[in-house]
Structures are given as C-alpha cells and as structure tokens.
Design a protein around this motif. Structure first.
Motif, PDB file in Angstrom:
ATOM      1  N   VAL A  42      48.894 -89.123  -1.827  1.00 39.20           N
ATOM      2  CA  VAL A  42      47.809 -88.145  -1.760  1.00 39.20           C
ATOM      3  C   VAL A  42      46.509 -88.818  -1.338  1.00 39.20           C
ATOM      4  O   VAL A  42      45.748 -88.296  -0.505  1.00 39.20           O
ATOM      5  CB  VAL A  42      47.655 -87.430  -3.111  1.00 39.20           C
ATOM      6  CG1 VAL A  42      46.410 -86.555  -3.117  1.00 39.20           C
ATOM      7  CG2 VAL A  42      48.886 -86.581  -3.404  1.00 39.20           C
ATOM      8  N   ALA A  43      46.235 -90.009  -1.905  1.00 39.45           N
ATOM      9  CA  ALA A  43      45.015 -90.730  -1.529  1.00 39.45           C
ATOM     10  C   ALA A  43      45.040 -91.127  -0.056  1.00 39.45           C
ATOM     11  O   ALA A  43      44.023 -91.012   0.647  1.00 39.45           O
ATOM     12  CB  ALA A  43      44.864 -91.964  -2.414  1.00 39.45           C
ATOM     13  N   PHE A  44      46.202 -91.575   0.415  1.00 41.57           N
ATOM     14  CA  PHE A  44      46.307 -91.971   1.824  1.00 41.57           C
ATOM     15  C   PHE A  44      46.149 -90.768   2.744  1.00 41.57           C
ATOM     16  O   PHE A  44      45.528 -90.861   3.812  1.00 41.57           O
ATOM     17  CB  PHE A  44      47.657 -92.647   2.067  1.00 41.57           C
ATOM     18  CG  PHE A  44      47.735 -93.386   3.365  1.00 41.57           C
ATOM     19  CD1 PHE A  44      47.078 -94.587   3.538  1.00 41.57           C
ATOM     20  CD2 PHE A  44      48.457 -92.870   4.428  1.00 41.57           C
ATOM     21  CE1 PHE A  44      47.140 -95.266   4.742  1.00 41.57           C
ATOM     22  CE2 PHE A  44      48.530 -93.540   5.638  1.00 41.57           C
ATOM     23  CZ  PHE A  44      47.859 -94.752   5.787  1.00 41.57           C
ATOM     24  N   ALA A  45      46.697 -89.625   2.337  1.00 41.19           N
ATOM     25  CA  ALA A  45      46.533 -88.408   3.133  1.00 41.19           C
ATOM     26  C   ALA A  45      45.071 -87.965   3.173  1.00 41.19           C
ATOM     27  O   ALA A  45      44.568 -87.545   4.227  1.00 41.19           O
ATOM     28  CB  ALA A  45      47.409 -87.293   2.559  1.00 41.19           C
ATOM     29  N   CYS A  46      44.372 -88.085   2.049  1.00 43.03           N
ATOM     30  CA  CYS A  46      42.947 -87.726   2.027  1.00 43.03           C
ATOM     31  C   CYS A  46      42.127 -88.661   2.905  1.00 43.03           C
ATOM     32  O   CYS A  46      41.219 -88.218   3.631  1.00 43.03           O
ATOM     33  CB  CYS A  46      42.431 -87.743   0.590  1.00 43.03           C
ATOM     34  SG  CYS A  46      43.131 -86.460  -0.481  1.00 43.03           S
ATOM     35  N   MET A  47      42.446 -89.965   2.854  1.00 39.66           N
ATOM     36  CA  MET A  47      41.717 -90.912   3.707  1.00 39.66           C
ATOM     37  C   MET A  47      41.987 -90.639   5.187  1.00 39.66           C
ATOM     38  O   MET A  47      41.079 -90.746   6.021  1.00 39.66           O
ATOM     39  CB  MET A  47      42.114 -92.341   3.345  1.00 39.66           C
ATOM     40  CG  MET A  47      41.563 -92.813   2.013  1.00 39.66           C
ATOM     41  SD  MET A  47      41.839 -94.578   1.726  1.00 39.66           S
ATOM     42  CE  MET A  47      43.630 -94.619   1.629  1.00 39.66           C
ATOM     43  N   SER A  48      43.222 -90.290   5.523  1.00 42.41           N
ATOM     44  CA  SER A  48      43.544 -89.978   6.916  1.00 42.41           C
ATOM     45  C   SER A  48      42.795 -88.733   7.380  1.00 42.41           C
ATOM     46  O   SER A  48      42.285 -88.684   8.506  1.00 42.41           O
ATOM     47  CB  SER A  48      45.055 -89.770   7.067  1.00 42.41           C
ATOM     48  OG  SER A  48      45.762 -90.938   6.714  1.00 42.41           O
ATOM     49  N   THR A  49      42.709 -87.737   6.504  1.00 37.18           N
ATOM     50  CA  THR A  49      41.952 -86.532   6.853  1.00 37.18           C
ATOM     51  C   THR A  49      40.474 -86.838   7.048  1.00 37.18           C
ATOM     52  O   THR A  49      39.834 -86.352   7.989  1.00 37.18           O
ATOM     53  CB  THR A  49      42.135 -85.470   5.764  1.00 37.18           C
ATOM     54  OG1 THR A  49      43.535 -85.209   5.575  1.00 37.18           O
ATOM     55  CG2 THR A  49      41.443 -84.175   6.142  1.00 37.18           C
ATOM     56  N   GLY A  50      39.931 -87.663   6.150  1.00 32.97           N
ATOM     57  CA  GLY A  50      38.534 -88.055   6.303  1.00 32.97           C
ATOM     58  C   GLY A  50      38.284 -88.832   7.586  1.00 32.97           C
ATOM     59  O   GLY A  50      37.253 -88.659   8.244  1.00 32.97           O
TER      60      GLY A  50
END
Length: 231
Positions: free
Chosen positions: A23-31
């Motif tokens: 989830v953290a990696f997905a949020c960073m990718s979105t950012g």
C-alpha cells in the motif's frame, strides 16, 4: 498444537507487513505520477506547439527588486531578475515580434517574469545571472530559439523531450501495478492458508468417517427378516 498457533500468528504478521509495504509503495507511485505530471509532463505539453525561429537580442536589463526563492527545506534566498528582450519572425503574424525570452520551459512555467533563475547563495546567484547576461543577453546577438505561433512566449532551449515524459509515466505506473499485483497475490495466499488451517475444517478432515452398511449386510435387518418369515 501451540507450534501451529505460533506459525499461524507469524504468517498473519508477515501478511500484514507485506500488505502495508504494498500500500505504501502504491501511494508513493501515485504521488510520483502526480509530481512528474506537474513538473515534466505539463511543461512538455505546453512546449509541444513551439516552433523554431531566429531570435535577435535587443537589450537586457536587471530589475532593481530581487526575486525571492526557496533553496531547500528551511532555506530562503533571492536572485536578480534578468529580462532579455528579443525580436523574432512570426509566421502567424507575418511580421517581427518582440518579447522577453525564457531560458527553458521550466522557467517559463513558473511565471516569475525573469529570463533565468538561480537559487543558492545570493552572491552566487548574482554571479550566475551576470554570466548568463554576458553569454545570452548581448544586444545584436542572434541564436536559434522556440516561440509560440499564437502567443508571445519564447524559449531559448527545450530541456524536456518525449523520452522524459515516457520514463516519468512508465516507471511509477509499473510500480503501482506491481504493488497492486503483489497485494492481490498476498490476499489469495493468506485466504487459502486460513481456509486450510481453519479449526473446523481441520476437525472435519481428522475425524473418522462413519459408514453405514447396506440393509442387506445389517444383522438387525436379517433378524427382522427371520422374525417376519416365522410369523
């Protein structure tokens, strides 16, 4: 049995940890996608309509008021605002046009009203601006530049290319997709493990199976048949 419970608790903690990382990696990718969209893609799209032309420097001046800027977290500075005015031929207007030239699309996108910017120590910023004026702001100097056919925006160079846009969108998208796939895989693996180690399911698998013999092999059936025949 306690060992099985400890193993199950460890796997549950591992599953939660992996899901949190995904989830953290997905949020960073979105950012990263949003950031690159503003920093790289948007300036590139604004510069796609630019056309090549020849620019002639008319004059260059440094305004008295310095422009404030941020040089990092908790760092503030300022630089002298250099304005280089050029003249170029515009096919849309079918005449020569005067405008202030920007060093690149990033400086133009920030709309500071200056040809170039430098944000470090004020003394170093002054040196950078003076050197830029000597190199690109001498009256009568000519060089190739980019201009908007239907506007007055002029760039000396373009620093963003199609490759920058592709890479800025490709890798964050792949990172988001990979995180999503891993999250789905972890969910199904955990679900399968929970069903496999469910106490009710384990008890049903371990309990002996009781089979009822057919009526013709049941002793009670034979005794009842004999009693009926004797009657």
């Amino acid at each position: 049995m306690p060992h099985a419970f400890q193993s199950h608790a460890y796997l549950r903690r591992l599953y939660k940890c992996c899901c949190a990382w995904c989830v953290a990696f997905a949020c960073m990718s979105t950012g990263a996608l949003v950031l690159f969209g503003f920093v790289i893609v948007k300036p590139y799209l604004h510069a796609t309509a630019l056309e090549l032309t020849n620019c002639t420097v008319l004059f260059a001046t440094q305004v008295e008021a310095w422009v404030p800027c941020k040089c990092g977290q908790g760092c503030s500075s300022s630089f002298p605002c250099l304005q280089v005015i050029v003249e170029y031929w515009s096919d849309a207007a079918n005449s020569t046009t005067r405008a202030m030239i920007y060093d690149n699309e990033e400086v133009s996108h920030q709309s500071l009203g200056c040809t170039v910017q430098a944000c470090s120590e004020p003394s170093y910023n002054k040196k950078v601006i003076d050197e830029y004026q000597l190199k690109w702001g001498q009256p009568g100097q000519e060089y190739i530049c980019w201009h908007e056919p239907q506007g007055e925006r002029v760039l000396r160079v373009r620093v963003r290319s199609k490759n920058h846009v592709i890479h800025s969108m490709l890798w964050p998208s792949l990172g988001f997709t990979l995180a999503l796939v891993c999250l789905v895989v972890f969910f199904f693996v955990s679900r399968r493990y929970q069903l496999k180690n469910d106490p009710v399911q384990m008890q049903m698998r371990d309990s002996p199976t009781v089979t009822t013999p057919p009526d013709n092999e049941n002793p009670a059936f034979h005794h009842q048949s004999q009693s009926t025949d004797s009657v």
